[in-house]
Write an enzyme that holds these catalytic residues in place. Structure first.
Site, PDB file in Angstrom:
ATOM      1  N   ASP A   1     -27.667  11.857   5.214  1.00 37.83           N
ATOM      2  CA  ASP A   1     -27.353  11.096   4.005  1.00 37.83           C
ATOM      3  C   ASP A   1     -27.431   9.622   4.373  1.00 37.83           C
ATOM      4  OD1 ASP A   1     -26.293   9.737   1.908  1.00 37.83           O
ATOM      5  OD2 ASP A   1     -24.521  11.024   1.673  1.00 37.83           O
TER       6      ASP A   1
ATOM      7  N   LYS B   1     -28.868   3.220  -3.296  1.00 38.34           N
ATOM      8  CA  LYS B   1     -28.503   1.812  -3.085  1.00 38.34           C
ATOM      9  C   LYS B   1     -29.740   0.928  -2.893  1.00 38.34           C
ATOM     10  CE  LYS B   1     -23.927   3.160  -1.360  1.00 38.34           C
ATOM     11  NZ  LYS B   1     -23.017   2.916  -2.461  1.00 38.34           N
TER      12      LYS B   1
ATOM     13  N   TYR C   1     -18.538  10.912   2.848  1.00 35.55           N
ATOM     14  CA  TYR C   1     -18.575  11.010   1.388  1.00 35.55           C
ATOM     15  C   TYR C   1     -20.042  11.093   0.985  1.00 35.55           C
ATOM     16  CZ  TYR C   1     -18.002   9.553  -3.525  1.00 35.55           C
ATOM     17  OH  TYR C   1     -18.027   9.472  -4.903  1.00 35.55           O
TER      18      TYR C   1
HETATM   19  N1  HOZ Z   1     -20.495   4.991  -1.679  1.00 36.86           N
HETATM   20  C1  HOZ Z   1     -19.788   3.962  -2.359  1.00 36.86           C
HETATM   21  C2  HOZ Z   1     -18.453   3.688  -1.757  1.00 36.86           C
HETATM   22  N2  HOZ Z   1     -18.180   4.278  -0.578  1.00 36.86           N
HETATM   23  C3  HOZ Z   1     -19.705   4.276  -3.793  1.00 36.86           C
HETATM   24  C4  HOZ Z   1     -19.006   3.254  -4.568  1.00 36.86           C
HETATM   25  C5  HOZ Z   1     -18.271   3.909  -5.671  1.00 36.86           C
HETATM   26  O1  HOZ Z   1     -17.734   5.007  -5.482  1.00 36.86           O
HETATM   27  O2  HOZ Z   1     -18.229   3.286  -6.711  1.00 36.86           O
END
Ligand code: HOZ
Length: 434
Positions: A240, A268, A145
């Protein structure tokens, strides 16, 4: 019994105003059931909800809170910056200061730009890569993702996997067409894609340790293989590191595995809990960006002074204390990941544990988990039962099988012991339920 009436009431009200009652789908607890606790405050490794319940936090705002909640130097830095104004829309010295720290951690990031989220970072990196190479396709991996920009939602992880959404409504097929989604940890599939599209693939983007289908480490040689294939094809390799950056080591996965990417995205931790992302890389690539080059990218809040202050306090602390921080994170994470895995084994509950440093997942499956296909063999209903039992016992895990758990420097040995004991009781209840 854990009280939930205040959180439930807040959730009910939020649902009348916000889709699903949330501003990000993964917060809705749909995959694990029950109303999500509404948080009132955090301190160190603990969260307290509106009903006064205390939880040991193992999602850490999905990664940023590596130093714990309300860490005094970060709070002080934000307060001091806020007293000088929350935003200018003009340059401040803090941007270059934080950029220099990032470059020290990531020598391959010769030049970078700050943005306000991981999604902004990854979508901008792909735009630059396309402009630099003059090509349109990019490769991503199933279950990875990279934020919610159109082209990334094809076979994505995180909430997209949690809710079983194969792509996303609203993404034109003309855009999805340029995304080649391949199985993770399969170099042959990458070779085949380059052979099928010679001179057409701009970049390969990868989470070097995947966090968004749960934690899935790269197979030995996989990242080096990606490096070699992309070099041979004159395509860019984008790591990433929004999740792994400053978490697996001060220099993230690139330091841990000794592989350098052409471009890197961060988020983050780099913002210390405030909205912040980074994309950066080789000078010749980053010089494509306006005002130096023809690729346009901009943002009113990019390099925001509060985010820079929180980032500087956080990354600066990690830099100064890295000799203690990373071994401690490793020891605590090993203790909790292995301790809970032992409790599962003792109760005869099939669990496969994947961990790299301070990120891990307990997959409710017997199979080794190496890609999204094997992650999908997990019993997500069993994970949901485990999650609810742990929450009732005061342990807040990420609310999906397809997310990684995190801990930080504020977690104590007592927190770990409490967590393992809670897991033991939860697994014993599994056995009792048959
Ligand atoms: N990358 C985070 C979760 N895999 C993002 C959190 C979200 O989507 O709020």
């Amino acid at each position: 019994m854990r009280r939930t009436d205040k959180s439930s009431a807040l959730h009910a009200r939020a649902q009348t105003l916000l889709p699903g009652g949330v501003d990000s789908p993964v917060r809705a607890f749909l995959a694990v059931g029950g109303a999500p606790p509404f948080v009132e405050r955090g301190l160190g490794a603990s969260l307290w909800d509106a009903d006064g319940n205390r939880y040991i936090d193992y999602f850490g705002s999905w990664g940023p809170m590596i130093l714990g909640h309300a860490f005094p130097p970060v709070v002080a830095a934000i307060q001091s910056a806020a007293e000088r104004s929350a935003s200018f829309g003009a340059s401040t010295a803090s941007e270059a200061e934080l950029a220099a720290l990032v470059r020290e951690a990531y020598p391959a990031v010769e030049m970078l730009r700050f943005v306000s989220s991981g999604t902004e970072a990854t979508m901008s990196a792909i735009r630059v890569a396309r402009a630099f190479t003059g090509r349109k396709y990019f490769i991503k991996f199933e279950g990875c993702y990279h934020g919610h920009a159109d082209g990334f939602l094809v076979k994505a992880g995180s909430g997209v996997a949690t809710f079983g959404i194969a792509g996303s409504a609203g993404v034109p097929e003309e855009i999805a067409h340029w995304t080649l989604a391949l199985p993770f940890n399969d170099l042959g599939a990458v070779e085949e894609a380059f052979a099928a599209h010679p001179g057409e693939i701009a970049a390969v983007i990868v989470e070097p340790v995947v966090g968004n289908m749960g934690c899935v480490p790269p197979a030995p040689g996989y990242l080096r293989g990606l490096r070699a294939i992309t070099e041979r094809a004159s395509a860019l390799l984008i790591f990433d590191e929004v999740m792994t950056g400053f978490r697996l080591a001060f220099g993230g996965a690139q330091e841990l595995y000794g592989v350098e990417a052409d471009m890197t995205t961060l988020g983050k931790i780099v913002g210390g809990g405030l909205p912040c992302g980074v994309f950066g890389g080789r000078l010749d690539i980053m010089r494509m960006l306006a005002p130096l080059g023809p690729v346009y990218q901009a943002g009113t809040l990019s390099g925001n002074p509060l985010a820079m202050a929180a980032g500087l306090a956080t990354v600066g602390y990690l830099r100064e204390h890295r000799a203690q921080v990373y071994p401690r994170l490793e020891a605590l994470s090993a203790a909790v990941a292995d301790g809970v895995a032992s409790e599962a084994a003792r109760a005869g509950v099939p669990v496969t544990t994947n961990r790299v440093g301070a990120m891990w997942t307990w997959f409710f499956t017997e199979e080794p988990v190496t890609d999204f296909g094997s992650a999908s063999t997990s019993d997500t209903a069993a994970f949901g039962r485990f999650h609810r039992a742990m929450l009732d016992a005061g342990v807040w895990l990420p609310p999906s099988q397809y997310e990684a758990a995190f801990l930080g420097t504020a977690h104590s040995d007592a927190d770990i012991k409490e967590t393992i004991e809670a897991a033991g009781k939860a697994f014993a209840a599994f056995r009792a339920a048959g």
